[in-house]
Write an enzyme that holds these catalytic residues in place. Structure first.
Site, PDB file in Angstrom:
ATOM      1  N   THR A 185       0.831  -1.212   0.000  1.00 29.92           N
ATOM      2  CA  THR A 185       0.000   0.000   0.000  1.00 29.92           C
ATOM      3  C   THR A 185       0.864   1.260   0.000  1.00 29.92           C
ATOM      4  O   THR A 185       1.993   1.247   0.522  1.00 29.92           O
ATOM      5  CB  THR A 185      -0.906  -0.007   1.254  1.00 29.92           C
ATOM      6  OG1 THR A 185      -1.435   1.297   1.452  1.00 29.92           O
ATOM      7  CG2 THR A 185      -0.138  -0.372   2.521  1.00 29.92           C
ATOM      8  N   ASP A 186       0.301   2.348  -0.525  1.00 35.13           N
ATOM      9  CA  ASP A 186       1.024   3.633  -0.478  1.00 35.13           C
ATOM     10  C   ASP A 186       1.150   4.149   0.951  1.00 35.13           C
ATOM     11  O   ASP A 186       1.934   5.059   1.216  1.00 35.13           O
ATOM     12  CB  ASP A 186       0.332   4.681  -1.382  1.00 35.13           C
ATOM     13  CG  ASP A 186      -1.102   5.013  -0.967  1.00 35.13           C
ATOM     14  OD1 ASP A 186      -1.640   4.383  -0.033  1.00 35.13           O
ATOM     15  OD2 ASP A 186      -1.688   5.918  -1.597  1.00 35.13           O
ATOM     16  N   GLU A 187       0.379   3.551   1.878  1.00 35.22           N
ATOM     17  CA  GLU A 187       0.411   4.041   3.265  1.00 35.22           C
ATOM     18  C   GLU A 187       1.772   3.797   3.928  1.00 35.22           C
ATOM     19  O   GLU A 187       2.072   4.387   4.956  1.00 35.22           O
ATOM     20  CB  GLU A 187      -0.736   3.431   4.088  1.00 35.22           C
ATOM     21  CG  GLU A 187      -2.071   3.814   3.484  1.00 35.22           C
ATOM     22  CD  GLU A 187      -3.286   3.545   4.355  1.00 35.22           C
ATOM     23  OE1 GLU A 187      -3.158   3.539   5.584  1.00 35.22           O
ATOM     24  OE2 GLU A 187      -4.376   3.357   3.778  1.00 35.22           O
ATOM     25  N   LYS A 219       2.344  -3.391   7.262  1.00 33.61           N
ATOM     26  CA  LYS A 219       2.534  -3.588   5.817  1.00 33.61           C
ATOM     27  C   LYS A 219       3.981  -3.254   5.425  1.00 33.61           C
ATOM     28  O   LYS A 219       4.591  -3.947   4.617  1.00 33.61           O
ATOM     29  CB  LYS A 219       1.565  -2.712   5.014  1.00 33.61           C
ATOM     30  CG  LYS A 219       0.098  -3.063   5.166  1.00 33.61           C
ATOM     31  CD  LYS A 219      -0.266  -4.437   4.618  1.00 33.61           C
ATOM     32  CE  LYS A 219      -0.189  -4.514   3.109  1.00 33.61           C
ATOM     33  NZ  LYS A 219      -0.674  -5.844   2.614  1.00 33.61           N
ATOM     34  N   TYR A 273      -1.433  -0.399  11.185  1.00 30.39           N
ATOM     35  CA  TYR A 273      -1.672  -1.064   9.890  1.00 30.39           C
ATOM     36  C   TYR A 273      -0.508  -0.806   8.935  1.00 30.39           C
ATOM     37  O   TYR A 273       0.097  -1.735   8.392  1.00 30.39           O
ATOM     38  CB  TYR A 273      -2.985  -0.561   9.269  1.00 30.39           C
ATOM     39  CG  TYR A 273      -3.107  -0.857   7.783  1.00 30.39           C
ATOM     40  CD1 TYR A 273      -3.257  -2.163   7.328  1.00 30.39           C
ATOM     41  CD2 TYR A 273      -3.045   0.170   6.829  1.00 30.39           C
ATOM     42  CE1 TYR A 273      -3.354  -2.441   5.957  1.00 30.39           C
ATOM     43  CE2 TYR A 273      -3.136  -0.104   5.475  1.00 30.39           C
ATOM     44  CZ  TYR A 273      -3.291  -1.403   5.042  1.00 30.39           C
ATOM     45  OH  TYR A 273      -3.365  -1.683   3.693  1.00 30.39           O
TER      46      TYR A 273
HETATM   47  P1  NAD Z   1     -10.118  -6.835   2.844  1.00 31.37           P
HETATM   48  O1  NAD Z   1     -10.038  -6.542   4.307  1.00 31.37           O
HETATM   49  O2  NAD Z   1     -11.352  -6.481   2.084  1.00 31.37           O
HETATM   50  O3  NAD Z   1      -9.848  -8.391   2.594  1.00 31.37           O
HETATM   51  C1  NAD Z   1      -8.856  -9.092   3.276  1.00 31.37           C
HETATM   52  C2  NAD Z   1      -9.092 -10.584   3.058  1.00 31.37           C
HETATM   53  O4  NAD Z   1      -8.026 -11.302   3.685  1.00 31.37           O
HETATM   54  C3  NAD Z   1     -10.400 -11.100   3.665  1.00 31.37           C
HETATM   55  O5  NAD Z   1     -11.067 -11.946   2.747  1.00 31.37           O
HETATM   56  C4  NAD Z   1      -9.930 -11.871   4.889  1.00 31.37           C
HETATM   57  O6  NAD Z   1     -10.801 -12.959   5.223  1.00 31.37           O
HETATM   58  C5  NAD Z   1      -8.575 -12.360   4.434  1.00 31.37           C
HETATM   59  N1  NAD Z   1      -7.680 -12.652   5.568  1.00 31.37           N
HETATM   60  C6  NAD Z   1      -7.440 -11.866   6.646  1.00 31.37           C
HETATM   61  N2  NAD Z   1      -6.576 -12.486   7.480  1.00 31.37           N
HETATM   62  C7  NAD Z   1      -6.259 -13.669   6.894  1.00 31.37           C
HETATM   63  C8  NAD Z   1      -5.411 -14.732   7.274  1.00 31.37           C
HETATM   64  N3  NAD Z   1      -4.724 -14.709   8.424  1.00 31.37           N
HETATM   65  N4  NAD Z   1      -5.306 -15.800   6.442  1.00 31.37           N
HETATM   66  C9  NAD Z   1      -6.008 -15.843   5.286  1.00 31.37           C
HETATM   67  N5  NAD Z   1      -6.839 -14.872   4.887  1.00 31.37           N
HETATM   68  C10 NAD Z   1      -6.958 -13.779   5.685  1.00 31.37           C
HETATM   69  O7  NAD Z   1      -8.836  -6.102   2.217  1.00 31.37           O
HETATM   70  P2  NAD Z   1      -8.640  -5.418   0.792  1.00 31.37           P
HETATM   71  O8  NAD Z   1      -9.093  -4.012   0.882  1.00 31.37           O
HETATM   72  O9  NAD Z   1      -9.167  -6.302  -0.257  1.00 31.37           O
HETATM   73  O10 NAD Z   1      -7.054  -5.386   0.701  1.00 31.37           O
HETATM   74  C11 NAD Z   1      -6.339  -6.475   0.140  1.00 31.37           C
HETATM   75  C12 NAD Z   1      -4.855  -6.165   0.162  1.00 31.37           C
HETATM   76  O11 NAD Z   1      -4.591  -4.971  -0.572  1.00 31.37           O
HETATM   77  C13 NAD Z   1      -4.300  -5.917   1.568  1.00 31.37           C
HETATM   78  O12 NAD Z   1      -3.033  -6.519   1.651  1.00 31.37           O
HETATM   79  C14 NAD Z   1      -4.188  -4.409   1.674  1.00 31.37           C
HETATM   80  O13 NAD Z   1      -3.155  -4.042   2.542  1.00 31.37           O
HETATM   81  C15 NAD Z   1      -3.873  -4.045   0.231  1.00 31.37           C
HETATM   82  N6  NAD Z   1      -4.298  -2.709  -0.205  1.00 31.37           N
HETATM   83  C16 NAD Z   1      -5.592  -2.297  -0.025  1.00 31.37           C
HETATM   84  C17 NAD Z   1      -5.987  -1.052  -0.502  1.00 31.37           C
HETATM   85  C18 NAD Z   1      -7.415  -0.577  -0.361  1.00 31.37           C
HETATM   86  O14 NAD Z   1      -7.740   0.554  -0.736  1.00 31.37           O
HETATM   87  N7  NAD Z   1      -8.351  -1.398   0.126  1.00 31.37           N
HETATM   88  C19 NAD Z   1      -5.069  -0.212  -1.150  1.00 31.37           C
HETATM   89  C20 NAD Z   1      -3.748  -0.670  -1.316  1.00 31.37           C
HETATM   90  C21 NAD Z   1      -3.381  -1.911  -0.847  1.00 31.37           C
HETATM   91  P1  TYD Z   2     -10.553   4.477   4.770  1.00 29.57           P
HETATM   92  O1  TYD Z   2     -11.561   4.079   3.769  1.00 29.57           O
HETATM   93  O2  TYD Z   2     -10.591   3.859   6.121  1.00 29.57           O
HETATM   94  O3  TYD Z   2      -9.125   4.248   4.066  1.00 29.57           O
HETATM   95  P2  TYD Z   2      -7.625   4.700   4.562  1.00 29.57           P
HETATM   96  O4  TYD Z   2      -7.671   5.131   5.951  1.00 29.57           O
HETATM   97  O5  TYD Z   2      -6.847   3.443   4.388  1.00 29.57           O
HETATM   98  O6  TYD Z   2      -7.213   5.780   3.609  1.00 29.57           O
HETATM   99  O7  TYD Z   2     -10.625   6.054   4.962  1.00 29.57           O
HETATM  100  C1  TYD Z   2     -10.452   6.945   3.871  1.00 29.57           C
HETATM  101  C2  TYD Z   2     -10.454   8.354   4.418  1.00 29.57           C
HETATM  102  O8  TYD Z   2     -11.771   8.642   4.916  1.00 29.57           O
HETATM  103  C3  TYD Z   2      -9.505   8.564   5.578  1.00 29.57           C
HETATM  104  O9  TYD Z   2      -8.940   9.868   5.484  1.00 29.57           O
HETATM  105  C4  TYD Z   2     -10.396   8.475   6.811  1.00 29.57           C
HETATM  106  C5  TYD Z   2     -11.735   9.008   6.308  1.00 29.57           C
HETATM  107  N1  TYD Z   2     -12.948   8.429   6.937  1.00 29.57           N
HETATM  108  C6  TYD Z   2     -13.942   9.276   7.450  1.00 29.57           C
HETATM  109  O10 TYD Z   2     -13.829  10.522   7.395  1.00 29.57           O
HETATM  110  N2  TYD Z   2     -15.041   8.713   8.022  1.00 29.57           N
HETATM  111  C7  TYD Z   2     -15.208   7.365   8.101  1.00 29.57           C
HETATM  112  O11 TYD Z   2     -16.248   6.888   8.668  1.00 29.57           O
HETATM  113  C8  TYD Z   2     -14.205   6.502   7.548  1.00 29.57           C
HETATM  114  C9  TYD Z   2     -14.344   5.007   7.623  1.00 29.57           C
HETATM  115  C10 TYD Z   2     -13.085   7.086   6.976  1.00 29.57           C
END
Ligand code: NAD
Ligand code: TYD
Length: 339
Positions: free
Chosen positions: A125-127, A157, A153
């Protein structure tokens, strides 16, 4: 070609499974997922009908189970999406983030080495880069930006990324890493900003915006993230990090107002609530490397993607209503009541 997709019952992993089954007919795709609160088998219902797809319930930190699966399946490629992914939960309970995101990555890499996987891809992630100041719109995250994390988090990562790079350098492990900006689209779990705001607006509930809503996120439609990973696992260079993002920076408050406008709901639903601890101000990706090396470009503009996403939530109410009527209620109460 046989691919293991971990975390494929979650948001991005499930979108990636559908993307790969359609793009590469004949590839075998196995999903390993522990089905935590964020995993949902209903999401994979259509994939289950495809004979090239198989679902295995299991935890990536379970070394024995992971070894047995790798021994049996002989994967060519592993793509690790499995993670605890919500910043707010990591602030409340960091431990499981360290276990899954760091130790789980190690277990997967050890099995990948033992059973000679040709390519291991870590979805990061970019985070991991921390945040950028609001008054410097000229700054972007490149692959050279130092790691500088803010939340448990992002620290978990980043730790996993460092371990992946260490395995590459020490053992010649054939790994790549991608660092993507915030995704949005179908199957996004309703605890995250965009689906939470859609669900609340539809129920005429207040929309909890943290702080002043000025924090900026760089939004990418999930399918564009999937196409980037597909390119990296086939053509990316091992030992390399690729940033993924499409220059779609938006302040949270503007995203929330767009959702209200699309749904025909009043802005009076917006409620400003106590800010997130350690809240990152701005994320912004420079995607020059993946564009120049692999020819990747995003296809979906935010204005179109947000409309498609809202339509998906309107068309698939049972999917998310089922989630928010369960244990999610307790989570919501704990995080938002009296905030
Ligand atoms: P999500 O929380 O929607 O899904 C995570 C999945 O992983 C779930 O299906 C969960 O059951 C499974 N999981 C959790 N712990 C596990 C374990 N111990 N063993 C097996 N499975 C397990 O997450 P997401 O938003 O789909 O993110 C997926 C990946 O992409 C993550 O690694 C996250 O860090 C990365 N990512 C997410 C975003 C975003 O905007 N959501 C952006 C950049 C990177
Ligand atoms: P989120 O979807 O949790 O993603 P991330 O924290 O990984 O970027 O949140 C996106 C942005 O929205 C973040 O700046 C936090 C804000 N946010 C709110 O203002 N209210 C909310 O209820 C949530 C879940 C997030």
């Amino acid at each position: 070609m046989k691919i293991l997709v971990t975390g494929g019952a979650g948001f991005i992993g499930s979108n990636f499974i559908y993307y790969m089954l359609e793009k590469h007919p004949g590839y075998k795709v196995v999903c390993l997922d522990a089905l935590t609160y964020a995993g949902n088998l209903e999401t994979l219902e259509d994939a289950m009908k495809n004979p090239d797809f198989k679902f295995v319930k299991g935890d990536i930190t379970d070394r024995e189970a992971v070894r047995n699966l790798f021994k049996e399946e002989k994967f060519d490629i592993v793509v690790n999406f499995a993670a605890e992914s919500h910043v707010d939960r990591s602030i409340e309970e960091p431990e499981v983030f360290l276990k899954t995101n760091i130790l789980g990555t190690q277990v997967l890499m050890d099995a990948s080495r033992e059973y000679e996987v040709k390519r291991y891809h870590q979805v990061s992630t970019d985070e991991v880069y921390g945040d950028l100041p609001l008054d410097r719109p000229d700054l972007f995250f490149t692959e050279e930006t130092p790691i500088h994390t803010s939340s448990p988090y992002s620290a978990s990562k980043a730790s996993a990324d460092l371990l992946v790079m260490a395995y590459h350098r020490t053992y010649g492990f054939p790994a790549t890493i991608s660092r993507c900006s915030n995704n949005y689209g179908p199957y996004h779990f309703p605890e995250k900003l965009i689906p939470l705001m859609i669900a609340n607006a539809l129920a005429d509930k207040s929309l909890p915006v943290y702080g002043e809503g000025l924090n900026i996120r760089d939004w990418l439609y999930v399918k564009d993230h999937c196409s980037a990973i597909d390119l990296i696992i086939h053509n990316g260079r091992v030992g390399e990090v690729y940033n993924i993002g499409g220059h779609n920076e938006k302040a949270n408050i503007d995203v929330v107002k767009t959702i209200l406008k699309e749904l025909g709901k009043p802005e009076s639903l917006i409620t400003y609530v106590t800010d997130r601890k350690g809240h990152d101000m701005r994320y912004a990706i420079d995607p020059t490397k993946i564009h120049n090396e692999l020819g990747w470009l995003p296809e979906t503009k935010f204005d179109d993607g947000i409309k498609m996403t809202i339509k998906w939530y309107l068309d698939n109410k049972p999917w998310w209503e089922n989630i928010i009527s369960g244990e999610y209620k307790d989570y919501y109460k704990k995080m938002y009541d009296n905030r």
